[in-house]
Design a protein around this motif. Structure first.
Motif, PDB file in Angstrom:
ATOM      1  N   ILE A   1       0.861  -1.178   0.000  1.00 30.38           N
ATOM      2  CA  ILE A   1       0.000   0.000   0.000  1.00 30.38           C
ATOM      3  C   ILE A   1       0.897   1.226   0.000  1.00 30.38           C
ATOM      4  CG2 ILE A   1      -1.750   1.269   1.283  1.00 30.38           C
ATOM      5  CD1 ILE A   1      -2.792  -1.421   2.270  1.00 30.38           C
ATOM      6  N   ARG A   2       0.729   2.055  -1.004  1.00 29.47           N
ATOM      7  CA  ARG A   2       1.590   3.234  -1.169  1.00 29.47           C
ATOM      8  C   ARG A   2       0.994   4.491  -0.547  1.00 29.47           C
ATOM      9  NH1 ARG A   2       5.757   1.704  -4.399  1.00 29.47           N
ATOM     10  NH2 ARG A   2       5.353   0.021  -5.831  1.00 29.47           N
ATOM     11  N   ARG A   3      -0.324   4.652  -0.592  1.00 29.21           N
ATOM     12  CA  ARG A   3      -0.964   5.852  -0.030  1.00 29.21           C
ATOM     13  C   ARG A   3      -2.080   5.444   0.906  1.00 29.21           C
ATOM     14  NH1 ARG A   3      -2.459  10.622  -3.375  1.00 29.21           N
ATOM     15  NH2 ARG A   3      -2.628  11.394  -1.275  1.00 29.21           N
TER      16      ARG A   3
ATOM     17  N   HIS B   1      -2.553  -6.692  -8.812  1.00 26.04           N
ATOM     18  CA  HIS B   1      -3.498  -7.771  -8.547  1.00 26.04           C
ATOM     19  C   HIS B   1      -4.379  -7.479  -7.341  1.00 26.04           C
ATOM     20  CE1 HIS B   1      -1.915 -10.371 -11.615  1.00 26.04           C
ATOM     21  NE2 HIS B   1      -0.681 -10.182 -11.163  1.00 26.04           N
ATOM     22  N   THR B   2      -3.811  -6.889  -6.307  1.00 17.48           N
ATOM     23  CA  THR B   2      -4.602  -6.558  -5.133  1.00 17.48           C
ATOM     24  C   THR B   2      -5.615  -5.464  -5.467  1.00 17.48           C
ATOM     25  OG1 THR B   2      -2.708  -7.110  -3.738  1.00 17.48           O
ATOM     26  CG2 THR B   2      -4.494  -5.870  -2.712  1.00 17.48           C
ATOM     27  N   GLY B   3      -5.200  -4.468  -6.223  1.00 16.26           N
ATOM     28  CA  GLY B   3      -6.112  -3.411  -6.635  1.00 16.26           C
ATOM     29  C   GLY B   3      -7.254  -3.952  -7.476  1.00 16.26           C
TER      30      GLY B   3
ATOM     31  N   ALA C   1     -12.888  -5.695  -7.869  1.00  8.38           N
ATOM     32  CA  ALA C   1     -13.878  -6.761  -8.051  1.00  8.38           C
ATOM     33  C   ALA C   1     -14.832  -6.819  -6.862  1.00  8.38           C
ATOM     34  CB  ALA C   1     -13.177  -8.103  -8.240  1.00  8.38           C
ATOM     35  N   CYS C   2     -14.305  -6.670  -5.651  1.00  5.88           N
ATOM     36  CA  CYS C   2     -15.151  -6.677  -4.455  1.00  5.88           C
ATOM     37  C   CYS C   2     -16.092  -5.476  -4.442  1.00  5.88           C
ATOM     38  CB  CYS C   2     -14.286  -6.678  -3.193  1.00  5.88           C
ATOM     39  SG  CYS C   2     -13.388  -8.206  -2.934  1.00  5.88           S
TER      40      CYS C   2
ATOM     41  N   TYR D   1     -13.298   4.814  -8.952  1.00  8.51           N
ATOM     42  CA  TYR D   1     -12.659   3.711  -8.242  1.00  8.51           C
ATOM     43  C   TYR D   1     -11.227   3.454  -8.704  1.00  8.51           C
ATOM     44  CZ  TYR D   1     -17.541   2.730  -7.101  1.00  8.51           C
ATOM     45  OH  TYR D   1     -18.827   2.830  -6.683  1.00  8.51           O
ATOM     46  N   GLU D   2     -11.041   3.310  -9.996  1.00  3.39           N
ATOM     47  CA  GLU D   2      -9.719   2.931 -10.508  1.00  3.39           C
ATOM     48  C   GLU D   2      -8.659   3.967 -10.162  1.00  3.39           C
ATOM     49  OE1 GLU D   2      -7.702   1.261 -14.586  1.00  3.39           O
ATOM     50  OE2 GLU D   2      -9.118   2.925 -14.750  1.00  3.39           O
ATOM     51  N   ARG D   3      -9.003   5.234 -10.261  1.00  3.60           N
ATOM     52  CA  ARG D   3      -8.033   6.296  -9.959  1.00  3.60           C
ATOM     53  C   ARG D   3      -7.546   6.181  -8.512  1.00  3.60           C
ATOM     54  NH1 ARG D   3      -8.624  10.745  -7.305  1.00  3.60           N
ATOM     55  NH2 ARG D   3     -10.886  10.639  -7.299  1.00  3.60           N
ATOM     56  N   LEU D   4      -8.472   6.003  -7.570  1.00  2.26           N
ATOM     57  CA  LEU D   4      -8.096   5.868  -6.160  1.00  2.26           C
ATOM     58  C   LEU D   4      -7.316   4.576  -5.913  1.00  2.26           C
ATOM     59  CD1 LEU D   4     -11.134   7.213  -4.159  1.00  2.26           C
ATOM     60  CD2 LEU D   4      -8.771   7.976  -4.002  1.00  2.26           C
ATOM     61  N   LEU D   5      -7.739   3.494  -6.533  1.00  2.00           N
ATOM     62  CA  LEU D   5      -7.030   2.219  -6.340  1.00  2.00           C
ATOM     63  C   LEU D   5      -5.611   2.291  -6.889  1.00  2.00           C
ATOM     64  CD1 LEU D   5      -9.927  -0.247  -7.133  1.00  2.00           C
ATOM     65  CD2 LEU D   5      -8.771   0.062  -4.936  1.00  2.00           C
ATOM     66  N   MET D   6      -5.421   3.016  -7.972  1.00  2.00           N
ATOM     67  CA  MET D   6      -4.058   3.188  -8.504  1.00  2.00           C
ATOM     68  C   MET D   6      -3.224   4.036  -7.556  1.00  2.00           C
ATOM     69  SD  MET D   6      -4.776   3.503 -12.581  1.00  2.00           S
ATOM     70  CE  MET D   6      -3.060   3.681 -13.048  1.00  2.00           C
ATOM     71  N   GLU D   7      -3.829   5.040  -6.931  1.00  2.00           N
ATOM     72  CA  GLU D   7      -3.100   5.846  -5.934  1.00  2.00           C
ATOM     73  C   GLU D   7      -2.679   4.972  -4.749  1.00  2.00           C
ATOM     74  OE1 GLU D   7      -5.159   9.259  -4.446  1.00  2.00           O
ATOM     75  OE2 GLU D   7      -5.546  10.038  -6.454  1.00  2.00           O
ATOM     76  N   ILE D   8      -3.560   4.081  -4.331  1.00  2.00           N
ATOM     77  CA  ILE D   8      -3.298   3.254  -3.143  1.00  2.00           C
ATOM     78  C   ILE D   8      -2.274   2.168  -3.442  1.00  2.00           C
ATOM     79  CG2 ILE D   8      -4.337   1.611  -1.534  1.00  2.00           C
ATOM     80  CD1 ILE D   8      -6.958   3.275  -1.815  1.00  2.00           C
TER      81      ILE D   8
END
Length: 161
Positions: free
Chosen positions: A53-55, A103-105, A110-111, A152-159
């Motif tokens: 987790i980066r952010r 993969h985690t993102g 998916a969840c 969603y994708e933008r935040l998941l890429m940040e995280i």
């Protein structure tokens, strides 16, 4: 200790879930502990990739957005079902190109998609990096693509990336 509990957070959360779903008795705590420790050891043998987790600060924002979207979607789907005779509904599939590669993102996405009423994650094509999404009430494909990518994708890429 690491050998007995390779994933201590997983073990603890499984034990807590077991106790919440059953009675708080010594027998259930013991049985839950055995199941949780066994599941943790099975996970260690599968050797999953550990998420990075980066952010951390983006996680509460994502949780708030997902909770609001799930609530809003519950209301919208209930309205559609209760007013079935008066509202014309069109279900459909949307193909969404994804930039997210972690993969985690992807698992978290998916969840999120599957837990939101009215949508279902159907397929992910890793070669083309596209998500096939089923939508209960499909009005505008572009709106769904924009929602998934920007919300969603933008935040998941940040995280995760």
């Amino acid at each position: 200790m690491r050998r007995l509990l390779p994933y201590p957070l997983l073990t603890a959360s499984l034990l807590v879930m077991w106790v919440l779903l059953n009675d708080l008795t010594s027998g259930h705590v013991l049985l839950g502990a055995v199941i949780a420790i066994s599941a943790s050891n099975v996970m260690a043998r599968l050797q999953p990739q550990k998420p990075r987790i980066r952010r951390w600060l983006s996680i509460p924002q994502l949780i708030a957005i997902v909770a609001a979207d799930i609530l809003r979607s519950n209301i919208a789907v209930a309205r559609l079902i209760l007013r079935q005779k008066h509202v014309r509904r069109v279900s459909g599939f949307v193909t969404i190109p994804l930039d997210l590669r972690d993969h985690t993102g992807l698992s978290v996405l998916a969840c999120i998609v599957t837990s939101t009423p009215g949508t279902a994650w159907v397929e992910y094509d890793s070669a083309r990096s596209t998500l096939l999404l089923h939508v209960f009430d499909l009005v505008d494909e572009g709106e769904w693509i924009d929602l998934i990518k920007n919300r969603y994708e933008r935040l998941l890429m940040e995280i995760f990336e």
